[in-house]
Scaffold this active site. Structure first.
Site, mmCIF file in Angstrom:
data_model
loop_
_atom_site.group_PDB
_atom_site.id
_atom_site.type_symbol
_atom_site.label_atom_id
_atom_site.label_comp_id
_atom_site.label_asym_id
_atom_site.label_seq_id
_atom_site.Cartn_x
_atom_site.Cartn_y
_atom_site.Cartn_z
ATOM 1 N N LYS A 193 0.823 -1.217 0.000
ATOM 2 C CA LYS A 193 0.000 0.000 0.000
ATOM 3 C C LYS A 193 0.852 1.261 0.000
ATOM 4 O O LYS A 193 0.428 2.302 -0.514
ATOM 5 C CB LYS A 193 -0.973 -0.020 1.184
ATOM 6 C CG LYS A 193 -0.331 -0.041 2.571
ATOM 7 C CD LYS A 193 -0.109 1.333 3.169
ATOM 8 C CE LYS A 193 0.599 1.243 4.507
ATOM 9 N NZ LYS A 193 0.852 2.577 5.099
ATOM 10 N N THR A 250 -4.085 5.294 3.402
ATOM 11 C CA THR A 250 -2.798 5.811 2.938
ATOM 12 C C THR A 250 -2.899 6.475 1.574
ATOM 13 O O THR A 250 -2.146 7.409 1.283
ATOM 14 C CB THR A 250 -1.752 4.676 2.890
ATOM 15 O OG1 THR A 250 -1.766 3.970 4.126
ATOM 16 C CG2 THR A 250 -0.358 5.205 2.655
#
Length: 335
Positions: A193, A250
């Site tokens: 991620k 994120t």
């Protein structure tokens, strides 16, 4: 009899390590926090604030900071929160500590080691084979945890009894861990991620719109799932907090170091200038080349992640990467 975990040693006094130490103190645990910098140790012990990495947060006076890493080995459990690229060298200094035998080391750093293309659990098993690897990962900004804002994460431990005890130990009124057993799956989500967040930042920095941003998240998640499947992790792991949850957070906030790095790149700033202005590590920058090599060696289709690695390496510009991604062969949407 179920093990009880009262004392915790936290390796790394950056923003995330300090926030976790604060959460443990709120949970009523005894916390020893290791920092490399003497100024940071003094700031925490004397002013009860980490002025360098988490300024403005009043820390519990019960947190003890130290520069002596061996002071942590008598704790019931350790949290490893050092940057991924420094984890091996730091943990290696404890390799002969027999007092660590059978104790859990909770890995909280999200990344892939460049030199070996290994996840942190692999690094841990090679440096401290006498300990039990555990992973803590999920959508959790350090500042939110430090402020006591509601946060939920995954705690992955193959030993469910130990894992359940650790969940009880690290949980706080606003910090909710969910137990899992898929250690590698939890690590994959946390590492991949970061790279995808750089891509999302680039898209927004270039002004390409929220539709493109959402597409990167969705197709990036497909890349994460494909890698997880290839490495044999439980596919359900990556649909949870440590995978999809962390990816959404994120990739959606400039509060993320990785997303803000990509945003600046999309605006035309150089990578060197962006990193030079930061005191904290942007893990996705280090993980991207390792992830690219991993994908290629395993024959896993990860075009977004590979494009990010090529852009960061200076081998591809953002505009050309966009053209190449949009020109890919049309196909059925599959994970």
């Amino acid at each position: 009899m179920t093990q009880s975990y009262q004392s915790f040693g936290v390796i790394g006094a950056g923003a995330w390590g300090t926030a976790l130490a604060q959460n443990l103190a709120v949970a009523g645990r005894d916390v020893t926090l290791w920092a490399f910098e003497k100024d940071t140790v003094d700031s925490i012990n004397k002013a009860h604030e980490n002025t360098a990495f988490l300024p403005g947060i009043a820390l519990s006076p019960s947190i003890t900071a130290t520069q002596d890493l061996t002071a942590l080995v008598q704790c019931d459990a350790l949290l490893s929160v050092a940057p991924a690229q420094h984890t091996r060298s730091i943990l290696s200094t404890l390799s002969n500590e027999k007092a660590l035998t059978g104790k859990p080391v909770i890995l909280c750093s999200k990344g892939i080691e460049i030199s070996t293309r290994e996840f942190m659990s692999d690094v841990l098993s090679e440096t401290l084979p006498q300990v039990v690897p555990v992973v803590l990962s999920g959508p959790s900004f350090a500042i939110d945890v430090a402020k006591g804002l509601p946060t939920a994460v995954t705690l992955a431990c193959k030993d469910e009894v130990m894992g359940a005890a650790l969940v009880q130990a690290v949980a706080a009124p606003t910090f909710r861990p969910y137990l899992a057993t898929d250690v590698l799956g939890a690590e994959i989500g946390g590492a991949v991620k970061n790279v995808l967040a750089i891509a999302c930042g680039m898209v927004l920095g270039m002004g390409l719109g929220r539709s493109a941003h959402a597409a990167i998240i969705a197709r990036g998640f497909a890349e994460m799932r494909r890698l997880g499947k290839k490495l044999g992790c439980d596919p359900e792991t990556l649909t949870g907090l440590c995978g999809l949850g962390d990816l959404v957070l994120t990739c959606s906030s400039e509060q993320s170091r990785n997303m803000s790095c990509g945003f600046a790149l999309g605006k035309g700033e150089s990578l060197e200038k962006i990193l030079a202005a930061r005191t904290s590590v942007t893990e996705g920058v280090a993980s991207a080349p390792a992830l690219k090599k991993m994908a290629e060696s395993l024959d896993v289709d990860m075009p977004i992640s590979i494009a990010v690695a090529d852009i960061l390496a200076g081998d591809l510009n953002i505009q050309s990467a966009l053209v190449e991604l949009l020109a890919r062969e049309h196909k059925t949407e599959v994970l």
